[in-house]
Motif scaffolding. Structure first.
Motif, PDB file in Angstrom:
ATOM      1  N   ASN A 104       0.775  -1.280   0.128  1.00  0.00           N
ATOM      2  CA  ASN A 104      -0.025  -0.168  -0.011  1.00  0.00           C
ATOM      3  C   ASN A 104       0.901   1.304  -0.106  1.00  0.00           C
ATOM      4  O   ASN A 104       0.511   2.312  -0.565  1.00  0.00           O
ATOM      5  CB  ASN A 104      -0.999   0.129   1.239  1.00  0.00           C
ATOM      6  N   ASP A 105       2.016   1.170   0.794  1.00  0.00           N
ATOM      7  CA  ASP A 105       2.827   2.310   0.953  1.00  0.00           C
ATOM      8  C   ASP A 105       3.456   2.731  -0.427  1.00  0.00           C
ATOM      9  O   ASP A 105       3.514   3.719  -1.064  1.00  0.00           O
ATOM     10  CB  ASP A 105       3.999   2.154   1.868  1.00  0.00           C
ATOM     11  N   ARG A 133       1.007   3.787  -3.212  1.00  0.00           N
ATOM     12  CA  ARG A 133       0.895   5.377  -2.828  1.00  0.00           C
ATOM     13  C   ARG A 133       1.963   6.253  -3.450  1.00  0.00           C
ATOM     14  O   ARG A 133       1.989   7.368  -4.041  1.00  0.00           O
ATOM     15  CB  ARG A 133       0.744   5.654  -1.176  1.00  0.00           C
ATOM     16  N   HIS A 183       1.669   6.572  -7.100  1.00  0.00           N
ATOM     17  CA  HIS A 183       0.658   7.608  -7.598  1.00  0.00           C
ATOM     18  C   HIS A 183       1.313   8.789  -7.386  1.00  0.00           C
ATOM     19  O   HIS A 183       1.049   9.860  -8.118  1.00  0.00           O
ATOM     20  CB  HIS A 183      -0.533   7.256  -6.994  1.00  0.00           C
ATOM     21  N   GLU A 184       2.235   9.003  -6.290  1.00  0.00           N
ATOM     22  CA  GLU A 184       2.594  10.581  -6.035  1.00  0.00           C
ATOM     23  C   GLU A 184       3.530  10.672  -7.007  1.00  0.00           C
ATOM     24  O   GLU A 184       3.612  12.086  -7.698  1.00  0.00           O
ATOM     25  CB  GLU A 184       3.444  10.704  -4.643  1.00  0.00           C
TER      26      GLU A 184
END
Length: 115
Positions: free
Chosen positions: A96-97, A100, A103-104
């Motif tokens: 999940n990290d 993320r 996506h960043e």
């Protein structure tokens, strides 16, 4: 209905932009390798090695849905040289990290992928 807008830069330049930007979104001690997906000009491959002694590596396929949005798919998780079950809480948290962070990175690159 209009056609989705794909990134306006070629895949080779996109890989170079990702190589420069993704490390800025990851933890300083994590390592990332990025390369073009040879079967899909809208996709990149991302290999992340976690910091520390866990020896986890994660492989993702990142596909541009349009010039601003990416779809991130987990391809593989290994610990050392062994494929492991990605459903443990620790591994899910890391996945999940990293999703993320990916996506960043895509958001940070909006200036070069969106005309």
């Amino acid at each position: 209905m209009s056609k989705p807008d794909k990134p306006v830069i070629n895949q080779e330049r996109l890989v170079e932009e990702w190589k420069a930007t993704l490390p800025e979104t990851l933890e300083a001690s994590d390592q990332a390798r990025i390369w073009a997906d040879e079967s899909n000009p809208q996709a990149l491959r991302v290999h992340i090695t976690t910091a520390g002694h866990t020896g986890y590596t994660f492989d993702f396929m990142v596909t541009y849905v349009d010039s601003r949005e990416v779809k991130v798919e987990l391809v593989d998780v290994e610990q050392g040289q062994t494929h492991i079950d990605e459903h443990s809480d620790i591994v899910q948290g890391l996945i999940n990290d990293y999703v993320r962070h990916i996506h960043e990175c895509a958001q940070a690159l909006k200036k070069v992928t969106h005309a």
